[in-house]
Motif scaffolding. Structure first.
Motif, PDB file in Angstrom:
ATOM      1  N   ILE A 105      -7.291  21.888  -2.853  1.00 43.20           N
ATOM      2  CA  ILE A 105      -7.135  20.540  -3.378  1.00 43.20           C
ATOM      3  C   ILE A 105      -5.974  19.920  -2.627  1.00 43.20           C
ATOM      4  O   ILE A 105      -4.870  20.471  -2.596  1.00 43.20           O
ATOM      5  CB  ILE A 105      -6.875  20.535  -4.898  1.00 43.20           C
ATOM      6  CG1 ILE A 105      -8.145  20.984  -5.633  1.00 43.20           C
ATOM      7  CG2 ILE A 105      -6.442  19.142  -5.370  1.00 43.20           C
ATOM      8  CD1 ILE A 105      -8.013  21.034  -7.135  1.00 43.20           C
ATOM      9  N   LEU A 106      -6.241  18.811  -1.978  1.00 41.12           N
ATOM     10  CA  LEU A 106      -5.257  18.131  -1.152  1.00 41.12           C
ATOM     11  C   LEU A 106      -4.855  16.821  -1.845  1.00 41.12           C
ATOM     12  O   LEU A 106      -5.711  16.022  -2.213  1.00 41.12           O
ATOM     13  CB  LEU A 106      -5.852  17.858   0.231  1.00 41.12           C
ATOM     14  CG  LEU A 106      -4.943  17.276   1.303  1.00 41.12           C
ATOM     15  CD1 LEU A 106      -5.354  17.819   2.672  1.00 41.12           C
ATOM     16  CD2 LEU A 106      -5.005  15.760   1.325  1.00 41.12           C
ATOM     17  N   GLU A 107      -3.554  16.653  -2.045  1.00 41.55           N
ATOM     18  CA  GLU A 107      -3.041  15.454  -2.704  1.00 41.55           C
ATOM     19  C   GLU A 107      -2.112  14.704  -1.749  1.00 41.55           C
ATOM     20  O   GLU A 107      -1.293  15.318  -1.055  1.00 41.55           O
ATOM     21  CB  GLU A 107      -2.277  15.824  -3.973  1.00 41.55           C
ATOM     22  CG  GLU A 107      -3.108  16.620  -4.971  1.00 41.55           C
ATOM     23  CD  GLU A 107      -2.281  17.131  -6.138  1.00 41.55           C
ATOM     24  OE1 GLU A 107      -1.723  16.291  -6.875  1.00 41.55           O
ATOM     25  OE2 GLU A 107      -2.183  18.357  -6.291  1.00 41.55           O
ATOM     26  N   ILE A 108      -2.252  13.413  -1.712  1.00 40.13           N
ATOM     27  CA  ILE A 108      -1.402  12.568  -0.875  1.00 40.13           C
ATOM     28  C   ILE A 108      -0.733  11.534  -1.769  1.00 40.13           C
ATOM     29  O   ILE A 108      -1.409  10.862  -2.562  1.00 40.13           O
ATOM     30  CB  ILE A 108      -2.214  11.853   0.229  1.00 40.13           C
ATOM     31  CG1 ILE A 108      -3.038  12.862   1.026  1.00 40.13           C
ATOM     32  CG2 ILE A 108      -1.287  11.060   1.145  1.00 40.13           C
ATOM     33  CD1 ILE A 108      -4.016  12.236   1.988  1.00 40.13           C
ATOM     34  N   LYS A 109       0.572  11.428  -1.660  1.00 38.81           N
ATOM     35  CA  LYS A 109       1.333  10.502  -2.497  1.00 38.81           C
ATOM     36  C   LYS A 109       2.191   9.595  -1.621  1.00 38.81           C
ATOM     37  O   LYS A 109       2.870  10.069  -0.707  1.00 38.81           O
ATOM     38  CB  LYS A 109       2.227  11.259  -3.476  1.00 38.81           C
ATOM     39  CG  LYS A 109       1.469  12.141  -4.458  1.00 38.81           C
ATOM     40  CD  LYS A 109       2.421  12.862  -5.393  1.00 38.81           C
ATOM     41  CE  LYS A 109       1.643  13.785  -6.329  1.00 38.81           C
ATOM     42  NZ  LYS A 109       0.802  13.023  -7.268  1.00 38.81           N
ATOM     43  N   ALA A 110       2.145   8.296  -1.892  1.00 39.29           N
ATOM     44  CA  ALA A 110       2.992   7.353  -1.178  1.00 39.29           C
ATOM     45  C   ALA A 110       4.448   7.623  -1.537  1.00 39.29           C
ATOM     46  O   ALA A 110       4.771   7.973  -2.671  1.00 39.29           O
ATOM     47  CB  ALA A 110       2.621   5.918  -1.546  1.00 39.29           C
ATOM     48  N   GLY A 111       5.342   7.468  -0.562  1.00 36.26           N
ATOM     49  CA  GLY A 111       6.762   7.684  -0.811  1.00 36.26           C
ATOM     50  C   GLY A 111       7.525   6.387  -0.723  1.00 36.26           C
ATOM     51  O   GLY A 111       7.021   5.321  -1.128  1.00 36.26           O
ATOM     52  N   GLU A 112       8.735   6.452  -0.193  1.00 37.13           N
ATOM     53  CA  GLU A 112       9.519   5.236  -0.031  1.00 37.13           C
ATOM     54  C   GLU A 112       8.861   4.359   1.023  1.00 37.13           C
ATOM     55  O   GLU A 112       8.346   4.836   2.016  1.00 37.13           O
ATOM     56  CB  GLU A 112      10.941   5.592   0.398  1.00 37.13           C
ATOM     57  CG  GLU A 112      11.706   6.395  -0.643  1.00 37.13           C
ATOM     58  CD  GLU A 112      13.121   6.712  -0.189  1.00 37.13           C
ATOM     59  OE1 GLU A 112      13.488   6.256   0.912  1.00 37.13           O
ATOM     60  OE2 GLU A 112      13.827   7.413  -0.924  1.00 37.13           O
ATOM     61  N   GLY A 113       8.894   3.050   0.806  1.00 41.39           N
ATOM     62  CA  GLY A 113       8.270   2.146   1.758  1.00 41.39           C
ATOM     63  C   GLY A 113       7.272   1.209   1.133  1.00 41.39           C
ATOM     64  O   GLY A 113       6.659   0.394   1.820  1.00 41.39           O
ATOM     65  N   GLY A 114       7.073   1.311  -0.195  1.00 40.84           N
ATOM     66  CA  GLY A 114       6.208   0.370  -0.899  1.00 40.84           C
ATOM     67  C   GLY A 114       4.775   0.368  -0.379  1.00 40.84           C
ATOM     68  O   GLY A 114       4.164   1.413  -0.194  1.00 40.84           O
ATOM     69  N   GLU A 115       4.248  -0.835  -0.139  1.00 37.58           N
ATOM     70  CA  GLU A 115       2.867  -0.985   0.284  1.00 37.58           C
ATOM     71  C   GLU A 115       2.599  -0.297   1.623  1.00 37.58           C
ATOM     72  O   GLU A 115       1.524   0.250   1.852  1.00 37.58           O
ATOM     73  CB  GLU A 115       2.498  -2.470   0.392  1.00 37.58           C
ATOM     74  CG  GLU A 115       2.160  -3.120  -0.940  1.00 37.58           C
ATOM     75  CD  GLU A 115       0.866  -2.590  -1.533  1.00 37.58           C
ATOM     76  OE1 GLU A 115       0.083  -1.943  -0.816  1.00 37.58           O
ATOM     77  OE2 GLU A 115       0.644  -2.812  -2.733  1.00 37.58           O
ATOM     78  N   GLU A 116       3.575  -0.333   2.532  1.00 38.88           N
ATOM     79  CA  GLU A 116       3.397   0.294   3.826  1.00 38.88           C
ATOM     80  C   GLU A 116       3.178   1.793   3.666  1.00 38.88           C
ATOM     81  O   GLU A 116       2.331   2.395   4.331  1.00 38.88           O
ATOM     82  CB  GLU A 116       4.604   0.015   4.723  1.00 38.88           C
ATOM     83  CG  GLU A 116       4.725   0.891   5.955  1.00 38.88           C
ATOM     84  CD  GLU A 116       3.558   0.787   6.927  1.00 38.88           C
ATOM     85  OE1 GLU A 116       3.485   1.615   7.845  1.00 38.88           O
ATOM     86  OE2 GLU A 116       2.701  -0.105   6.751  1.00 38.88           O
ATOM     87  N   SER A 117       3.926   2.414   2.762  1.00 34.20           N
ATOM     88  CA  SER A 117       3.757   3.842   2.514  1.00 34.20           C
ATOM     89  C   SER A 117       2.386   4.130   1.924  1.00 34.20           C
ATOM     90  O   SER A 117       1.737   5.113   2.283  1.00 34.20           O
ATOM     91  CB  SER A 117       4.848   4.345   1.570  1.00 34.20           C
ATOM     92  OG  SER A 117       4.674   5.719   1.296  1.00 34.20           O
TER      93      SER A 117
END
Length: 358
Positions: A105-117
């Protein structure tokens, strides 16, 4: 080393005899266990026999060369071949990751950077989906929380093999190296003045756990339901179908809102929870393991960036292995083999060095 191989050859022959016995297959679980071990030992047996044959070829070529010098070239070729087989055999004897045959199971989470992240998280998701497609793996979207511009605040996807694979060649064997912080350098879609920004997204890869591998007591779970929500107020359900499950003893949380029914979301959240609990148990075991175990590439602290994607230079750099190439556009389209192979090679070299010290 070669004494250990002789013992493995005896075990391989014994397994072959047992698997030929029809009565063994009455117990399917035991038969699968024996067949898996037999498949693990088969490459060792094959390479060792080739290694011994190369030794015999060297002796024969030396005898001929004593009378006819033109056979000296054959001696050198056979010696080079035996050196290659010796190295291959050493690698085969290094203890293998027991999870290498598993799906993930692969999870991807946006970090710092708002919409760009969040947009970068979407780019990473596409990269992994294309990579899986090229290899022939199956993918299944488990949960997704989209951003306003079409990226992902967080997204979870299951990656599975199609049918049986060679021992140690499952999805985990390749994707386990992807866990960590991925950094991107580019001009964001939201940047009006053309300035390059740096942002990041986190990737978490866990081997998918079978129900029998992780025991979960119902009383240890707190299950909360709430309404699903989408970007910009879209896709908002009128019923409480989203599910969040908290494993009280560990504090590990898994949630899902992607399915239409509460039952389906609960099943998917439990699936994620099982994998996270298995990963947590294995990480705890790794902390108590030897230095050799901890030195593996995949145990790199997830808080550290593992890779940089530089768009202006079309460059990708892996900071663990020193790998660098200028085909970022192709990598983002799923051409990940060379990047991952650098991690596989680095990991194998570290394991081999540790094994030789012991």
């Amino acid at each position: 080393m070669f004494e250990a191989v002789e013992e493995l050859l005896v075990e391989h022959a014994a397994l072959e005899t047992r698997l030929a016995d029809p009565s063994v297959h009455a117990d399917q679980a035991n038969a699968r266990k024996l067949a898996k071990r037999y498949a693990e030992l088969t490459p060792i047996t094959r390479v060792y026999r080739a290694w011994k044959q190369a030794g015999e070829d060297i002796e024969a070529a030396r005898e001929l060369a004593a009378e006819e010098p033109e056979f000296l070239a054959e001696v050198k070729d056979s010696e080079a071949r035996r050196e290659e087989l010796t190295e291959e055999l050493r690698l085969l004897l290094v203890p293998r990751d027991p999870n290498d045959d598993k799906d993930v199971i692969l999870e991807i989470k946006a970090g710092e950077g708002g919409e760009e992240s969040a947009l970068f998280a979407g780019d990473l998701l596409r990269m992994y989906l294309r990579f899986a497609e090229r290899i022939g793996w199956k993918t299944e979207l488990i949960d997704a929380n989209e951003s306003d511009l079409g990226g992902y605040k967080d997204v979870s996807v299951a990656v599975k093999t199609r049918g049986s694979t060679e021992p140690g060649q499952g999805v985990w064997a390749k994707l386990k190296y992807e866990g960590g912080v991925h950094r991107v350098q580019r001009v964001p879609a939201t940047e009006s003045q053309g300035r390059i920004h740096t942002s990041a997204a986190g990737v978490l890869v866990t081997p998918e756990a079978e129900e029998v591998e992780v025991e979960i007591v119902a009383n240890d779970l707190r299950i909360d339901v709430y309404r699903s929500s989408g970007p910009g107020g879209q896709s908002v359900n009128t019923t409480d179908s989203a599910v969040r499950i908290t494993h009280l003893p560990t504090g590990i949380v898994a949630s899902c809102q992607n399915e239409k029914s509460q039952l389906q979301n609960k099943e998917q959240a439990m699936r994620i929870l099982r994998s996270r609990l298995l990963a947590a148990a294995q990480e705890e075991a790794e902390r108590e393991a030897s230095d050799a175990r901890r030195s593996q590439v995949r145990t790199v602290d997830r808080s550290e960036r593992i890779r940089t994607y530089n768009y202006p230079e079309n460059r990708i750099s892996d900071h663990r292995t020193g790998f660098k190439s200028y085909n970022l556009d192709q990598v983002l389209d799923g051409e990940l083999n060379a990047v991952i192979q650098s991690c596989v090679d680095t990991d194998a070299a570290a394991k081999l060095a540790a094994a030789q010290q012991n």
